[in-house]
Design an enzyme around this catalytic site. Structure first.
Site, PDB file in Angstrom:
ATOM      1  N   ASN A 149      12.400 -18.816  -7.272  1.00  0.00           N
ATOM      2  CA  ASN A 149      13.749 -19.019  -7.820  1.00  0.00           C
ATOM      3  C   ASN A 149      14.792 -18.191  -7.072  1.00  0.00           C
ATOM      4  O   ASN A 149      15.926 -18.075  -7.512  1.00  0.00           O
ATOM      5  CB  ASN A 149      13.775 -18.680  -9.318  1.00  0.00           C
ATOM      6  CG  ASN A 149      13.480 -17.204  -9.592  1.00  0.00           C
ATOM      7  OD1 ASN A 149      13.252 -16.436  -8.667  1.00  0.00           O
ATOM      8  ND2 ASN A 149      13.490 -16.824 -10.852  1.00  0.00           N
ATOM      9  N   HIS A 154      14.646 -14.891  -6.472  1.00  0.00           N
ATOM     10  CA  HIS A 154      14.828 -13.484  -6.859  1.00  0.00           C
ATOM     11  C   HIS A 154      14.380 -12.546  -5.729  1.00  0.00           C
ATOM     12  O   HIS A 154      13.544 -12.905  -4.903  1.00  0.00           O
ATOM     13  CB  HIS A 154      14.143 -13.148  -8.194  1.00  0.00           C
ATOM     14  CG  HIS A 154      12.654 -13.108  -8.176  1.00  0.00           C
ATOM     15  ND1 HIS A 154      11.883 -13.276  -9.306  1.00  0.00           N
ATOM     16  CD2 HIS A 154      11.769 -12.903  -7.175  1.00  0.00           C
ATOM     17  CE1 HIS A 154      10.618 -13.170  -8.995  1.00  0.00           C
ATOM     18  NE2 HIS A 154      10.518 -12.946  -7.714  1.00  0.00           N
ATOM     19  N   GLU A 190      16.783 -11.427 -11.091  1.00  0.00           N
ATOM     20  CA  GLU A 190      16.622 -12.847 -11.381  1.00  0.00           C
ATOM     21  C   GLU A 190      17.966 -13.566 -11.303  1.00  0.00           C
ATOM     22  O   GLU A 190      19.021 -12.938 -11.499  1.00  0.00           O
ATOM     23  CB  GLU A 190      16.054 -13.010 -12.799  1.00  0.00           C
ATOM     24  CG  GLU A 190      14.677 -12.373 -12.993  1.00  0.00           C
ATOM     25  CD  GLU A 190      13.538 -13.222 -12.451  1.00  0.00           C
ATOM     26  OE1 GLU A 190      13.686 -13.820 -11.370  1.00  0.00           O
ATOM     27  OE2 GLU A 190      12.496 -13.278 -13.107  1.00  0.00           O
TER      28      GLU A 190
HETATM   29  P1  PGA Z   1       4.895 -13.917  -3.986  1.00  0.00           P
HETATM   30  O1  PGA Z   1       6.095 -13.291  -4.798  1.00  0.00           O
HETATM   31  O2  PGA Z   1       4.790 -13.145  -2.724  1.00  0.00           O
HETATM   32  O3  PGA Z   1       3.692 -13.724  -4.871  1.00  0.00           O
HETATM   33  O4  PGA Z   1       5.233 -15.358  -3.754  1.00  0.00           O
HETATM   34  C1  PGA Z   1       7.277 -12.997  -4.137  1.00  0.00           C
HETATM   35  C2  PGA Z   1       8.293 -12.458  -5.103  1.00  0.00           C
HETATM   36  O5  PGA Z   1       8.249 -12.841  -6.287  1.00  0.00           O
HETATM   37  O6  PGA Z   1       9.127 -11.656  -4.675  1.00  0.00           O
END
Ligand code: PGA
Length: 246
Positions: free
Chosen positions: A136, A138, A143
């Protein structure tokens, strides 16, 4: 913003590890900002291998992690504290006194946030911050929202993050609903930022990031106002097509 498109996840991990090693070799007492999640695991593995070969010395390095679930016990295998010891700290000669991770066990999270922000400033700021990117958009646990907090703060995770991170927990109900995270300006104060992205599920946010627009609905786009950001991604994240994993 510079972008480096790597053939695959392994090449992305190696390139990121080399950047960290160069930073440490250039300034042995540097301050590194670490990220968690599945993306940087290969990079930490590379760093452990480089350490074993005598190519890097972590003894004077100070580290600050981006975020931690709240509340969570350090002993919980899904805590970011556990993750960091498991993937890096137990395998290299970093001084435990110089490791900083937001305390998921604190009874006073607001004070923890304030102390964390002050501790970063006291160390002279972060020289090199590693970031992943959420599906998303973030960064840390900042967020998507109409407005974004600037400093280290307690935040609620969005449904999309709870759902994305539930893959690490027995069920979505076990994912902590809150987190302590560096804020956007905490991150942007870092002297250099290296973002990693792997896999086609990140393609749409990488496209947003590279559109050079700033939009709090995709917090990573705030990186467009920083003068030294390198995005290291694999072909799947850049082009959006899944090919074989290494
Ligand atoms: P991920 O998470 O490396 O498990 O895709 C990345 C994040 O949420 O910053």
């Amino acid at each position: 913003m510079r972008i480096s498109i790597c053939e695959n996840y392994c090449e992305m991990s190696k390139e990121a590890a080399k950047l960290i090693a160069s930073q440490i070799n250039l300034k042995p007492d540097c301050v590194l900002g670490f990220a968690t999640g599945s993306t940087p695991i290969g990079m930490y593995h590379e760093l452990c291998e480089m350490y074993k070969k005598g190519e890097i010395d972590f003894s004077s390095v100070t580290s600050f992690n981006l975020d931690e679930y709240y509340p969570i016990k350090k002993s919980n295998p899904e805590s970011y504290n556990y993750y960091m010891w498991d993937n890096l700290f137990s395998h290299v000669n970093i001084n435990p006194q110089k490791i900083h991770i937001p305390d998921g066990e604190t009874l006073d999270p607001d004070k923890e946030c304030e102390d964390y922000e002050n501790a970063i400033a006291h160390c002279g700021g972060i020289d090199l911050q590693i970031l992943g990117i959420g599906r998303n958009g973030h960064i840390g646990f900042n967020e998507p929202n109409d407005s974004l907090d600037t400093k280290t703060h307690v935040t609620y995770l969005t449904e999309s993050t709870l759902s994305a991170n539930s893959r690490f927990f027995a069920s979505i109900d076990e994912v902590p609903k809150k987190a302590i995270t560096m804020g956007v300006s905490t991150i942007l104060k870092s002297k250099k930022i290296v973002m990693l992205a792997s896999g086609s599920s990140k393609h749409h946010v990488i496209k947003e990031l590279l559109s050079e627009k700033v939009n709090t609905a995709v917090p990573a786009t705030l990186l467009n106002i920083h003068r030294d950001v390198v995005v290291i991604c694999d072909k799947e994240a850049y082009y959006g097509n899944d090919t074989e994993k290494c």
